[in-house]
Design an enzyme around this catalytic site. Sequence first.
Site, PDB file in Angstrom:
ATOM      1  N   GLU A  56      39.148   3.461 -88.352  1.00  0.00           N
ATOM      2  CA  GLU A  56      38.473   2.171 -88.191  1.00  0.00           C
ATOM      3  C   GLU A  56      38.227   1.499 -89.535  1.00  0.00           C
ATOM      4  O   GLU A  56      38.459   0.293 -89.699  1.00  0.00           O
ATOM      5  CB  GLU A  56      37.150   2.377 -87.451  1.00  0.00           C
ATOM      6  CG  GLU A  56      36.251   1.161 -87.377  1.00  0.00           C
ATOM      7  CD  GLU A  56      36.824   0.023 -86.539  1.00  0.00           C
ATOM      8  OE1 GLU A  56      36.191  -1.039 -86.502  1.00  0.00           O
ATOM      9  OE2 GLU A  56      37.913   0.200 -85.952  1.00  0.00           O
ATOM     10  N   HIS A  60      41.361   0.084 -91.201  1.00  0.00           N
ATOM     11  CA  HIS A  60      41.710  -1.191 -90.576  1.00  0.00           C
ATOM     12  C   HIS A  60      40.835  -2.316 -91.118  1.00  0.00           C
ATOM     13  O   HIS A  60      41.334  -3.421 -91.420  1.00  0.00           O
ATOM     14  CB  HIS A  60      41.540  -1.061 -89.056  1.00  0.00           C
ATOM     15  CG  HIS A  60      41.779  -2.334 -88.302  1.00  0.00           C
ATOM     16  ND1 HIS A  60      42.941  -3.061 -88.406  1.00  0.00           N
ATOM     17  CD2 HIS A  60      40.989  -3.019 -87.426  1.00  0.00           C
ATOM     18  CE1 HIS A  60      42.871  -4.134 -87.633  1.00  0.00           C
ATOM     19  NE2 HIS A  60      41.697  -4.124 -87.035  1.00  0.00           N
ATOM     20  N   HIS A  93      40.586 -10.468 -79.768  1.00  0.00           N
ATOM     21  CA  HIS A  93      40.837  -9.949 -81.110  1.00  0.00           C
ATOM     22  C   HIS A  93      42.334  -9.712 -81.320  1.00  0.00           C
ATOM     23  O   HIS A  93      42.881 -10.011 -82.392  1.00  0.00           O
ATOM     24  CB  HIS A  93      40.056  -8.645 -81.293  1.00  0.00           C
ATOM     25  CG  HIS A  93      39.930  -8.208 -82.720  1.00  0.00           C
ATOM     26  ND1 HIS A  93      39.633  -9.063 -83.745  1.00  0.00           N
ATOM     27  CD2 HIS A  93      40.068  -6.977 -83.295  1.00  0.00           C
ATOM     28  CE1 HIS A  93      39.583  -8.394 -84.886  1.00  0.00           C
ATOM     29  NE2 HIS A  93      39.854  -7.132 -84.637  1.00  0.00           N
ATOM     30  N   HIS A 124      51.200  -7.395 -65.152  1.00  0.00           N
ATOM     31  CA  HIS A 124      51.829  -7.363 -66.472  1.00  0.00           C
ATOM     32  C   HIS A 124      53.330  -7.082 -66.352  1.00  0.00           C
ATOM     33  O   HIS A 124      54.146  -7.697 -67.042  1.00  0.00           O
ATOM     34  CB  HIS A 124      51.160  -6.288 -67.331  1.00  0.00           C
ATOM     35  CG  HIS A 124      51.724  -6.195 -68.724  1.00  0.00           C
ATOM     36  ND1 HIS A 124      51.882  -7.282 -69.547  1.00  0.00           N
ATOM     37  CD2 HIS A 124      52.185  -5.124 -69.427  1.00  0.00           C
ATOM     38  CE1 HIS A 124      52.392  -6.892 -70.703  1.00  0.00           C
ATOM     39  NE2 HIS A 124      52.598  -5.599 -70.654  1.00  0.00           N
ATOM     40  N   HIS A 151      55.338  -1.004 -79.537  1.00  0.00           N
ATOM     41  CA  HIS A 151      55.323  -2.022 -78.492  1.00  0.00           C
ATOM     42  C   HIS A 151      54.439  -3.195 -78.906  1.00  0.00           C
ATOM     43  O   HIS A 151      54.777  -4.368 -78.658  1.00  0.00           O
ATOM     44  CB  HIS A 151      54.808  -1.398 -77.188  1.00  0.00           C
ATOM     45  CG  HIS A 151      55.020  -2.250 -75.974  1.00  0.00           C
ATOM     46  ND1 HIS A 151      56.244  -2.744 -75.607  1.00  0.00           N
ATOM     47  CD2 HIS A 151      54.138  -2.688 -75.030  1.00  0.00           C
ATOM     48  CE1 HIS A 151      56.125  -3.450 -74.485  1.00  0.00           C
ATOM     49  NE2 HIS A 151      54.855  -3.440 -74.124  1.00  0.00           N
TER      50      HIS A 151
END
Length: 342
Positions: free
Chosen positions: A75, A78, A137, A247, A305
């Site tokens: 975290e 990032h 986000h 999706h 992906h």
Amino acid sequence: MKQDHYRLWVALTFALSLCVIALGAYTRLTEAGLGCPDWPGCYGFAGVPQNETQQALAASRFPDAPLEAGKAWNEMLHRYVAGTLGLMILALNILAWRKPSRPKGLPALLLATVIFQALLGMWTVTMVLMPVVVMAHLLGGFTTASLLFLLWLRLGRTPSHTSSAQSSSGLQAFALLGLLVVVGQIALGGWTAANYAAVVCTQLPLCEVDWQQGFDASAFALIQPEHDTYQYGVLDYQQRVTIHVTHRMGAMVTAGVLFVLACLLWRHRALRGVAVMMLLVLAGQIGLGITNIVASLPLSVAVAHNVTGVLLLLSLVAVNMQVYRMRLAGRYPNNVASRMGS
């Protein structure tokens, strides 16, 4: 800074934005989104608590969130890289205002986007992974990369095209439709991931359960009931199936629209390159999506992906820019460069 050097700075900033997206996907997929229960620090420290004293203090501050150092580092890494990206975008704005010929609007929009993206990062933690915030986000990160790519394209040389404005007006509308369809599919993917619906269906092409009878539109309610945490999802099985199948159907629609767009682009020799690029990225994204299903979401494939998703979006940005320039060249053959640089 010379114009070529400025464009290089834009390219470096764009490359870093892709790294932030990849790190964000890795953070989410390793369940490290709450690796630090506070923001912008970690358990009240600028970094991950190291020694026993710091760890004891962290435990006293957040007794309900035991420290997992690996997740906390994911975290914080990032956050560090995202913070660096924000500073580089701020520098872009400063450099843009130092030379009148440089675009001002896009850098300013980028700065506003990255500031809002920082707020979304904070809300992701403070709202304990609320799906609508997590999805927003993700979209914010993709928007930042797209705007940087668009700025880089605008700073480049404007190629000449021979096609008339009349012949490309319909193509421009369909290229914009393709872009909107891809954005919608990315939002669906973000909603699927944020609600932990990626692996509820393990068969192809749609799902092994009777999803039609149990289709639940409430699965797409952006505001969900309040929970102590949204980690691992709060929707029931049928709602997740609804999201997952939607999706997949969105992927089929997206592939169809982009294939038709590629056929339209192929009619113009100058646009064949971007058509091939778009189809190659699309094929890669479809392959990665199928692999995610049959292999139960391997971490490396799932991250790929996400990254390929932003590459597909960027290919549509390039397509729209090329089509726009072609139409502009048909209308104003002697004034394209000056219009593109504004």
